[in-house]
Design a protein around this motif. Sequence first.
Motif, short mmCIF file in Angstrom:
data_model
loop_
_atom_site.label_atom_id
_atom_site.label_comp_id
_atom_site.label_asym_id
_atom_site.label_seq_id
_atom_site.Cartn_x
_atom_site.Cartn_y
_atom_site.Cartn_z
N THR A 1 28.96 26.16 7.69
CA THR A 1 27.57 25.74 7.59
C THR A 1 27.28 24.54 8.48
O THR A 1 26.26 24.48 9.16
CB THR A 1 27.21 25.39 6.13
OG1 THR A 1 27.79 26.38 5.28
CG2 THR A 1 25.73 25.36 5.93
N TRP A 2 28.21 23.57 8.50
CA TRP A 2 28.00 22.41 9.36
C TRP A 2 27.94 22.83 10.83
O TRP A 2 27.14 22.33 11.61
CB TRP A 2 29.07 21.35 9.17
CG TRP A 2 28.82 20.44 8.00
CD1 TRP A 2 29.62 20.32 6.89
CD2 TRP A 2 27.71 19.54 7.80
NE1 TRP A 2 29.08 19.40 6.02
CE2 TRP A 2 27.91 18.91 6.55
CE3 TRP A 2 26.59 19.20 8.56
CZ2 TRP A 2 27.02 17.97 6.06
CZ3 TRP A 2 25.71 18.26 8.04
CH2 TRP A 2 25.92 17.65 6.81
N PHE A 3 28.77 23.79 11.21
CA PHE A 3 28.72 24.26 12.59
C PHE A 3 27.40 24.94 12.90
O PHE A 3 26.84 24.76 13.99
CB PHE A 3 29.89 25.22 12.89
CG PHE A 3 31.12 24.53 13.41
CD1 PHE A 3 32.31 24.54 12.69
CD2 PHE A 3 31.09 23.85 14.62
CE1 PHE A 3 33.43 23.89 13.16
CE2 PHE A 3 32.21 23.20 15.11
CZ PHE A 3 33.38 23.22 14.38
N ASP A 4 26.90 25.70 11.94
CA ASP A 4 25.60 26.33 12.16
C ASP A 4 24.52 25.28 12.34
O ASP A 4 23.66 25.39 13.21
CB ASP A 4 25.23 27.23 10.97
CG ASP A 4 25.92 28.56 11.07
OD1 ASP A 4 26.04 29.24 10.02
OD2 ASP A 4 26.33 28.92 12.19
N ILE A 5 24.59 24.25 11.50
CA ILE A 5 23.59 23.19 11.62
C ILE A 5 23.74 22.48 12.96
O ILE A 5 22.75 22.18 13.64
CB ILE A 5 23.74 22.17 10.47
CG1 ILE A 5 23.51 22.88 9.13
CG2 ILE A 5 22.79 21.02 10.64
CD1 ILE A 5 23.81 21.99 7.95
N LEU A 6 24.98 22.25 13.36
CA LEU A 6 25.24 21.59 14.64
C LEU A 6 24.62 22.40 15.77
O LEU A 6 23.96 21.87 16.65
CB LEU A 6 26.75 21.45 14.86
CG LEU A 6 27.21 21.01 16.27
CD1 LEU A 6 26.70 19.63 16.58
CD2 LEU A 6 28.71 21.03 16.35
N ASN A 7 24.81 23.73 15.71
CA ASN A 7 24.26 24.59 16.75
C ASN A 7 22.76 24.54 16.80
O ASN A 7 22.16 24.63 17.86
CB ASN A 7 24.65 26.05 16.48
CG ASN A 7 25.87 26.42 17.26
OD1 ASN A 7 26.12 25.84 18.30
ND2 ASN A 7 26.61 27.37 16.74
N LYS A 8 22.14 24.41 15.64
CA LYS A 8 20.69 24.43 15.65
C LYS A 8 20.11 23.09 16.10
O LYS A 8 19.12 23.02 16.79
CB LYS A 8 20.17 24.78 14.25
CG LYS A 8 18.69 24.75 14.18
CD LYS A 8 18.11 25.92 13.43
CE LYS A 8 16.61 25.96 13.75
NZ LYS A 8 15.82 26.71 12.93
N ILE A 9 20.74 21.99 15.66
CA ILE A 9 20.14 20.70 15.96
C ILE A 9 20.52 20.21 17.35
O ILE A 9 19.67 19.74 18.10
CB ILE A 9 20.53 19.66 14.89
CG1 ILE A 9 19.82 20.07 13.59
CG2 ILE A 9 20.14 18.28 15.31
CD1 ILE A 9 19.97 19.07 12.50
N VAL A 10 21.82 20.31 17.70
CA VAL A 10 22.19 19.93 19.07
C VAL A 10 22.24 21.23 19.86
O VAL A 10 23.27 21.87 19.99
CB VAL A 10 23.56 19.24 19.09
CG1 VAL A 10 23.87 18.74 20.48
CG2 VAL A 10 23.59 18.11 18.10
#
Lengths: 281, 550
Positions: free
Chosen positions: A107-116
């Motif tokens: 989930t953190w990686f998904d969020i990372l992909n979306k925000i950065v």
Amino acid sequence: MFIYLNPTISYIYFIFIILSIILINHPIYILISFLGAIFTFIKIETKKNIIIKFKKILFIFIFISLVNPIFVHKGLTILFYIKDKPITLESILYGINNSLMISSLFTWFDILNKIVSSDKIVYIFKKYIPSSVLIFSICLNLIPQLKDKYKQIEEAHLVSCNKNLFSKIKISLNFVAIIISWQLEKSIETAYAMNSRGYENKKKSIFKKYNFKKIDFIFIFIIFFLTSFFIIGYKPFSFYPIIFFQYNRILSPISYIFFLILCFLPIFFYKKEIENGNNKI
Amino acid sequence: MEIIKFDNFSFKYNNNNKFILKNINLSINKGELILFIGQSGSGKTTLLKNLKIELLPYGEKKGEIYLENISLQKFSKEILNKNIGYLGQDISTQFITEKVWSELAFGLENLNTPIDIMKRKIAEISSYFNLNNIYNKSSNKISGGEKQLVNLASILIMNPKILILDEPISQLDPIASDNFINTIKKLKSNSSTTFLISEQNISNFFEISDKIVLINNGNINFYGNKNDFIDFIYKDEEKNSNLIFVPNFIKIIKHIDKKNITPIDINQSIKIINTYNKYITKKITTEIIPISKKNIEENIFKIENLYYKYEDSSNNILKNCNLKINKKDMVSIIGGNGSGKTTLLKNILSIYKPTHGKIIFNKKYKKKNNFLLNISYLPQEVLPLFLKDSIKEELNSFYTKENPYINIIKNLEIDNLLDKHPYDLSGGELQKVAIAKSILNKPDLLIMDEPTKNLDETTKLKIGNIFNYINNLGITIIYITHDIEFAGEYSKTSALIFNGEIASYDSTRNMFCNNMFYTTSTNIITKHIIENLITFKDFENAWRNINEYK
């Protein structure tokens, strides 16, 4: 919040959170990180993606929690036996812990992909590894193109092909070979186009879109502040052979709370109207 | 002031015995827009690529090319890079990075531009080209027309002195084309850049061009200004194959009287033809050829209440579509960009499943999910059709003496392409072969999406005649096109799609004669004087009748 920051700083934040999950094998921290990830995800993603995400997490949870006890038999509290292999409580709890850890990592990686987003990644690394970054950028461009090409090939032949399953599979393999040749040919043209815009020149500059501002330094300071408190109270947790952890009545709650703030930072500061209004994070 | 000079220049590719370019002598002045006209394979692209060393093909050269009186070979790579820009036909392969802003920055980065100058130039060119809305978007999310504009901007941002455009609008729809042409027009009137544009269709850039170069078989047949070009063609009208390059709005005026001045656009043609009004004592109407009686011919299929919506979209692109196609008809489907033409075709072919409504094929032609008639489908992009390594293998069983259509296909002259690999063919050649294949398939129903894409005028004429021929033999033809002239000439019935529906379905002649914009240039020019003309041939016949009256 993240649009105001330099992307390097945002990236460092997320990498830090991800590293802390990997290095810390303590269920309470993992749980906090997991909750942070989930709530942030719910806040920034669309309903459809949230449902898909929940299904994936459920799958991981069931799978790992079941697999771990079957293969790992360490631990003293034995619950029951399967074919004279003991199923221990510690093993089940470790499995649950592990599934939470992996789910929150994804989930953190998904969020990372979306925000950065990808162009920010390009910006961050361009100074250091420009060729690799260019390949990364070209690949990102390619993936939707390849999908599109496959669809075109499939549709072009749909009318004239055999409905039989076996020949369909044979033909699909043929299609994949065609996409590869097609893309290779086109890539040569792209290489020519790159050359014609001067790619072979030795000296190049870099287009920088972002600068370091005051808010970046404030943010870094906040991170350090929270981290120091969280590290002070950190006590390791062990599962095998028996569950054991230390708990300091003052330091441990402080540590948990500061880690919670650290993981929930995006939720506190993310304002959907500002950042998601034009879908530009 | 002369900026480019070709001095007895000849060129031959390494794997070819013939010289593609033979003794080219050409002198180009600074700031002009030169239009290069010629059929496919005449050598236009080779000539232009010889100016751009990075794209330079391997081959044997004779003679010299001079830039501002200095030989091309004496310049360093960096200088040539910056000063000569080249925009090709293929839109997506020239778009290198993922996002629009990085694409604009790419050329400048390679020139080692300092960052504040880069920022200023990017800001300036984005504003000039109106790229603000797509500045942060990925290349796969923007339309073809926008992509081509970004390609143009990212070359112009390097401030080249010479800009070469190789058939830049051949892949674009009419609106994106118009937009692009207007952008070039604006650029030309505001800068000293020299433009070299190679084109199939002369009318696009005719108005803004300064000089025209006619290349035939590697030789320059004509180099001069617009008016002289038209005079040159009409000097030898009877046997001149170059007549095909002249757009209809000029042909009409010259047909009336060769000595008439060459009109620049349709408006001028209308003014000129109105001066002949006094010779026409009463409004002549040509007879409308009777529509093949719809109710008597049987249906091939019927579309009833069709709705279709893409998965990731909330709007129905097709709403309440109703259509009946008769056997042996030749139907052209026209409509604006994004109106749903391709989607409709894919629904008919069962590539897409309708969200609501049905497509009912006559029981003779479809049982359950299987087609009982032979359908040939030509998609918008023809390259996916080719699965084999050579054209010969691809056509294989079809290209035999027994095939009933072999004689008309011979007219397309694809014999010399048989040994080549599909990827080695130019866009136009590939399109020809794809059409040939779909006809050699002996179809009962021929469905095509933009069949005239990439074709030069001569080939379009041949293809049109082939369509007429096979339609007379009984093959039903349905095609989507945004080439209104072609549709006016080679279709019996037309369907206009708008707002997801078939807004109009009528005989082509009826529809075009009653339209204001979606009609041929012949119709627009002659509307008020002579009714019911849509093709140049109609005009010839009508004018002959008028002269007989006189």
